[in-house]
Design an enzyme around this catalytic site. Sequence first.
Site, PDB file in Angstrom:
ATOM      1  N   THR A  49       0.855  -1.174   0.000  1.00 32.92           N
ATOM      2  CA  THR A  49       0.000   0.000   0.000  1.00 32.92           C
ATOM      3  C   THR A  49       0.901   1.236   0.000  1.00 32.92           C
ATOM      4  O   THR A  49       2.113   1.131  -0.202  1.00 32.92           O
ATOM      5  CB  THR A  49      -1.019  -0.061   1.164  1.00 32.92           C
ATOM      6  N   LYS A  51       3.393   1.237  -4.101  1.00 31.01           N
ATOM      7  CA  LYS A  51       2.829   0.529  -5.262  1.00 31.01           C
ATOM      8  C   LYS A  51       3.608   0.777  -6.552  1.00 31.01           C
ATOM      9  O   LYS A  51       3.744  -0.120  -7.372  1.00 31.01           O
ATOM     10  CB  LYS A  51       1.364   0.915  -5.458  1.00 31.01           C
ATOM     11  N   ASP A  92       0.504  -8.055 -17.017  1.00 34.15           N
ATOM     12  CA  ASP A  92       0.225  -7.021 -18.024  1.00 34.15           C
ATOM     13  C   ASP A  92      -0.467  -5.819 -17.379  1.00 34.15           C
ATOM     14  O   ASP A  92      -0.178  -4.674 -17.696  1.00 34.15           O
ATOM     15  CB  ASP A  92      -0.674  -7.580 -19.135  1.00 34.15           C
ATOM     16  N   ASP A 142      -6.075  -4.335  -7.889  1.00 37.14           N
ATOM     17  CA  ASP A 142      -7.015  -3.211  -7.707  1.00 37.14           C
ATOM     18  C   ASP A 142      -7.945  -3.094  -8.916  1.00 37.14           C
ATOM     19  O   ASP A 142      -9.130  -2.772  -8.776  1.00 37.14           O
ATOM     20  CB  ASP A 142      -6.257  -1.892  -7.547  1.00 37.14           C
ATOM     21  N   GLU A 190      -2.565  16.692 -18.165  1.00 37.61           N
ATOM     22  CA  GLU A 190      -1.457  16.327 -19.055  1.00 37.61           C
ATOM     23  C   GLU A 190      -0.566  15.265 -18.427  1.00 37.61           C
ATOM     24  O   GLU A 190       0.229  14.624 -19.121  1.00 37.61           O
ATOM     25  CB  GLU A 190      -0.646  17.573 -19.453  1.00 37.61           C
TER      26      GLU A 190
END
Length: 284
Positions: free
Chosen positions: A66, A70, A82, A112, A164
């Site tokens: 966590t 990550k 993947d 997740d 962006e």
Amino acid sequence: MTAILPRSFGVFGDPVAHSRSPIMHAAAFAALSLPHCYLPFHVSAGRLGEAVRGAAALGFGGVNLTVPHKQAALALCDHRSDTAERVGAVNTLRFVPNLDTGAIEIHGHNTDARGFLDALDELDGPPLRRATILGAGGASLAIADALLGAHPELELTWVSRRPEHIPSLALANATERVRRCNWQELGTPRGELLVNTTIVGLAGGPEAFPVDIELDQLEPRARVIDIVYPRPSGGLLDRAVAAGLTVQDGLPMLLWQGVRALELWLELVIPDHAVEAMRTALYS
Ligand code: ATR
């Protein structure tokens, strides 16, 4: 019958004391009559490598990661799924002995993404054609990847203070289906799904979104999800309930990412009664 050897599992984080994962996985092991244990480990950012290699050497079955690990964990993995690669984040590690070399390989996964879809499946709602995600932090990347992959026709509006910076890798090769915008450009959300992944409403976080979020242009029975848990009062979900929409907080996603991690570690389908034991533990 041969006895099953106890194995260790855990979650590495900083902070980690608040994590509900230990209680959830303990409930699963009890429901499955397994002698394993799952503990929280306080691991600071600079010590992740040592901690992961230590857990591998100690024979851990796997660990969850966590905040703040990550993204950093990607570089420690010998293999990455993947999804983990696309999302750029790993929340589940498996330790896999290489029978040829004797080395223990570190395999990184991201549950997740799948966990979000499993949680979404718990809610009835109209078919998904248009969705809006608020925020572009780590959790949002997994959610966007899952939605775009599972719904080939879905059009996604994705709001960030800095649109962006939303990485194109996370768009599951679907850039033409994604509108990236800042809060001022958002307008009124439309469609069948609205997901808040920001820290707005979290204890200690900002109290309000940068602009007012109107809910009246969403479709009837649209689903509104706030991945914060437990559900903050007076926030987005309360307004969505008042508008007659279907809501969910972050606990079902937490549950299902845990179920999927457990499946990877134990290499079995977690039966319904164990899933419900995990859910009961989470909500206790
Ligand atoms: P996580 O990895 O769990 O998503 P994070 O990376 O700390 O957590 O991200 C926090 C989230 O809160 C991000 O979605 C961030 O959105 P940006 O894309 O704009 O960075 C969002 N966030 C943080 N402060 C915010 C604020 N004051 N207003 C709106 N969104 C905010």
